[in-house]
Structures are given as structure tokens and as C-alpha cells.
Design a protein around this motif. Structure first.
Motif, PDB file in Angstrom:
ATOM      1  N   PRO A  72       1.047  -0.902   0.169  1.00 46.42           N
ATOM      2  CA  PRO A  72      -0.082   0.149   0.421  1.00 46.42           C
ATOM      3  C   PRO A  72       0.867   0.999  -0.081  1.00 46.42           C
ATOM      4  N   VAL A  73       0.239   2.190  -0.161  1.00 43.52           N
ATOM      5  CA  VAL A  73       0.732   2.955  -0.520  1.00 43.52           C
ATOM      6  C   VAL A  73       1.381   4.254   0.615  1.00 43.52           C
ATOM      7  N   ASP A  74       1.822   4.799   0.902  1.00 43.19           N
ATOM      8  CA  ASP A  74       2.556   5.525   2.432  1.00 43.19           C
ATOM      9  C   ASP A  74       0.878   6.457   3.034  1.00 43.19           C
ATOM     10  N   GLU A  75       0.330   7.139   1.398  1.00 44.20           N
ATOM     11  CA  GLU A  75      -0.706   7.685   1.630  1.00 44.20           C
ATOM     12  C   GLU A  75      -2.030   7.019   2.105  1.00 44.20           C
ATOM     13  N   ALA A  76      -1.909   5.886   2.126  1.00 43.99           N
ATOM     14  CA  ALA A  76      -3.207   4.860   2.278  1.00 43.99           C
ATOM     15  C   ALA A  76      -4.212   5.133   3.830  1.00 43.99           C
ATOM     16  N   PRO A  77      -5.110   5.062   3.726  1.00 46.32           N
ATOM     17  CA  PRO A  77      -5.983   5.344   5.034  1.00 46.32           C
ATOM     18  C   PRO A  77      -6.082   4.573   5.570  1.00 46.32           C
ATOM     19  N   PHE A  78      -5.983   3.189   4.990  1.00 44.84           N
ATOM     20  CA  PHE A  78      -6.252   1.910   5.700  1.00 44.84           C
ATOM     21  C   PHE A  78      -5.454   0.653   5.096  1.00 44.84           C
ATOM     22  N   ASP A  79      -5.031  -0.391   5.116  1.00 44.49           N
ATOM     23  CA  ASP A  79      -4.349  -1.461   4.964  1.00 44.49           C
ATOM     24  C   ASP A  79      -5.988  -2.038   3.817  1.00 44.49           C
ATOM     25  N   PRO A  80      -4.869  -2.018   2.403  1.00 35.24           N
ATOM     26  CA  PRO A  80      -5.981  -2.705   1.219  1.00 35.24           C
ATOM     27  C   PRO A  80      -6.816  -4.142   1.361  1.00 35.24           C
ATOM     28  N   TYR A  81      -5.705  -4.799   2.026  1.00 34.19           N
ATOM     29  CA  TYR A  81      -5.695  -6.183   2.296  1.00 34.19           C
ATOM     30  C   TYR A  81      -6.003  -6.520   3.723  1.00 34.19           C
ATOM     31  N   VAL A  82      -6.286  -5.597   3.895  1.00 32.04           N
ATOM     32  CA  VAL A  82      -6.952  -5.966   5.852  1.00 32.04           C
ATOM     33  C   VAL A  82      -8.134  -7.096   5.897  1.00 32.04           C
ATOM     34  N   ASP A  83      -8.743  -7.123   4.711  1.00 29.45           N
ATOM     35  CA  ASP A  83      -9.821  -8.027   5.163  1.00 29.45           C
ATOM     36  C   ASP A  83      -9.065  -9.505   4.699  1.00 29.45           C
ATOM     37  N   LEU A  84      -8.156  -9.728   5.171  1.00 23.59           N
ATOM     38  CA  LEU A  84      -7.965 -11.277   4.645  1.00 23.59           C
ATOM     39  C   LEU A  84      -7.613 -11.405   6.453  1.00 23.59           C
ATOM     40  N   LEU A  85      -6.685 -10.244   7.443  1.00 26.00           N
ATOM     41  CA  LEU A  85      -6.392 -10.473   8.840  1.00 26.00           C
ATOM     42  C   LEU A  85      -7.700 -11.222   9.530  1.00 26.00           C
ATOM     43  N   ALA A  86      -8.544 -11.140   8.920  1.00 20.49           N
ATOM     44  CA  ALA A  86     -10.857 -11.702   9.454  1.00 20.49           C
ATOM     45  C   ALA A  86     -10.718 -13.239   9.231  1.00 20.49           C
ATOM     46  N   PRO A  87     -10.845 -14.037   9.926  1.00 27.16           N
ATOM     47  CA  PRO A  87     -11.610 -15.586   8.854  1.00 27.16           C
ATOM     48  C   PRO A  87     -12.938 -14.920   8.117  1.00 27.16           C
ATOM     49  N   SER A  88     -13.303 -16.400   7.270  1.00 27.51           N
ATOM     50  CA  SER A  88     -14.489 -15.292   6.198  1.00 27.51           C
ATOM     51  C   SER A  88     -15.818 -15.979   7.248  1.00 27.51           C
ATOM     52  N   PRO A  89     -16.493 -15.413   6.637  1.00 21.80           N
ATOM     53  CA  PRO A  89     -17.753 -15.765   7.098  1.00 21.80           C
ATOM     54  C   PRO A  89     -18.095 -18.036   7.441  1.00 21.80           C
ATOM     55  N   PRO A  90     -18.194 -18.663   7.843  1.00 25.80           N
ATOM     56  CA  PRO A  90     -18.941 -19.753   7.724  1.00 25.80           C
ATOM     57  C   PRO A  90     -19.473 -20.308   6.295  1.00 25.80           C
ATOM     58  N   GLN A  91     -17.725 -21.466   6.161  1.00 24.16           N
ATOM     59  CA  GLN A  91     -18.254 -21.982   4.250  1.00 24.16           C
ATOM     60  C   GLN A  91     -18.130 -20.827   3.821  1.00 24.16           C
ATOM     61  N   CYS A  92     -17.257 -19.511   3.837  1.00 27.28           N
ATOM     62  CA  CYS A  92     -16.611 -19.315   2.740  1.00 27.28           C
ATOM     63  C   CYS A  92     -15.455 -19.126   2.171  1.00 27.28           C
ATOM     64  N   VAL A  93     -14.829 -18.418   1.314  1.00 30.31           N
ATOM     65  CA  VAL A  93     -13.409 -18.492   1.466  1.00 30.31           C
ATOM     66  C   VAL A  93     -13.778 -16.759   0.824  1.00 30.31           C
ATOM     67  N   ARG A  94     -12.038 -16.474   1.380  1.00 29.42           N
ATOM     68  CA  ARG A  94     -12.289 -14.594   0.604  1.00 29.42           C
ATOM     69  C   ARG A  94     -11.973 -14.616  -0.122  1.00 29.42           C
ATOM     70  N   VAL A  95     -12.006 -14.141  -1.423  1.00 28.25           N
ATOM     71  CA  VAL A  95     -11.896 -13.675  -3.009  1.00 28.25           C
ATOM     72  C   VAL A  95     -11.299 -11.840  -3.222  1.00 28.25           C
ATOM     73  N   LEU A  96     -10.093 -12.619  -3.531  1.00 28.42           N
ATOM     74  CA  LEU A  96      -9.549 -10.758  -4.358  1.00 28.42           C
ATOM     75  C   LEU A  96      -9.441 -10.835  -5.321  1.00 28.42           C
ATOM     76  N   ILE A  97     -10.130  -9.744  -6.630  1.00 23.95           N
ATOM     77  CA  ILE A  97      -9.606 -10.189  -7.941  1.00 23.95           C
ATOM     78  C   ILE A  97      -9.412  -8.610  -7.873  1.00 23.95           C
ATOM     79  N   VAL A  98      -7.552  -8.611  -8.552  1.00 25.22           N
ATOM     80  CA  VAL A  98      -7.178  -7.437  -9.006  1.00 25.22           C
ATOM     81  C   VAL A  98      -7.338  -7.354 -10.743  1.00 25.22           C
TER      82      VAL A  98
END
Length: 150
Positions: free
Chosen positions: A98-124
């Protein structure tokens, strides 16, 4: 009626054209992703909610994989990485921090588990990132020692 299909979701009026484009990209690899998640979760100790998928469009591939495209044609289709969400978070920070000026970590969603029976998907793609929770995966481990004898 399409119900809860990804196709029905793509048609939601609140999505941007970029989000629709990224979701359509995911559709092209959806079946393969499901097989790879199943393989990952049955052959390792990774729970479904800790699995994460990165889908990279052909146009964004150079930014992730440092590919020198001089003299070579773009490979068709998306690149897909399936791994534990923490390792994917580390990978993303290493190759596309992430750029230094970013207001938050754009990948922060990966730090928490997905809801039950789901996987987290990042599409770039070349424009942006779309994050979603996908699927209704159920992994059943059968232990032959606990099965009744016939």
C-alpha cells in the motif's frame, strides 16, 4: 430466476462497471477455484474460512509477478493463487505494498476469517481491487476407523 447465483449478483444496480468486470473475470475461473479450495482444505490443515484466493487479470499480471512482456504475448485468462489468508496478506504486501498515504490497509480483509463455509476472494485488474466472500464450502473428513464395519 437465477436466485443467489453470481450472475444475478453481477446484475445488481449498485455495482460499478469495474466491479462487474472483476466479477466476470472471477466467473472465468470459478470452477477451477472451487476445485483448488477443496484440494487445499482436504490435503492440509487449512480451514475453509482461512483459505483465500487472489485472482489477477492478465493486464495486472506484470505488477504482481514482475513479468517482462517484451516480445511475449499475454497469457490468456486470469492467474489464480490459493493459500492461507495470512500468507496471501504477506504476499500482497511484498509485491504490491500500500502507498504511504493510504487511509487503511487495502488487504485488511484477509486478517479476519471469512464467514462460515466461505473463502475470501480478492480480484485485481489494472484499475482496482474487489473483495468478496464466496461459496458455501463444506469439507467433510471421513475417518475409516470410525465407520461401522459391514
Amino acid at each position: 430466476m437465477r436466485g443467489c447465483s453470481l450472475e444475478a449478483y453481477i446484475e445488481e444496480p449498485g455495482l460499478t462497471e469495474g466491479q462487474r468486470r472483476r466479477l466476470r473475470l472471477f466467473q472465468t475461473v470459478e470452477e477451477a477455484v472451487s476445485r483448488r479450495v477443496e484440494r487445499l482444505c482436504t490435503s492440509s490443515e487449512i480451514e475453509v474460512t482461512d483459505a483465500a484466493i487472489l485472482v489477477v487479470s492478465p493486464a495486472a499480471r506484470r505488477a504482481f509477478f514482475r513479468i517482462d512482456a517484451r516480445g511475449s504475448a499475454e497469457a490468456p485468462g486470469a492467474s489464480v493463487i490459493v493459500d492461507h489468508r495470512a500468507r496471501l496478506h504477506e504476499f500482497l504486501h511484498a509485491v504490491l505494498p500500500p502507498v504511504d498515504e493510504a487511509p487503511f490497509d487495502p488487504y485488511v480483509d484477509l486478517l479476519a476469517p471469512s464467514p462460515p463455509q466461505c473463502v475470501r476472494v480478492l480480484i485485481v485488474d489494472e484499475d482496482s481491487l474487489t473483495v468478496l466472500n464466496y461459496g458455501a464450502f463444506v469439507v467433510v473428513n471421513l475417518d475409516r476407523r470410525e465407520m461401522p464395519k459391514a
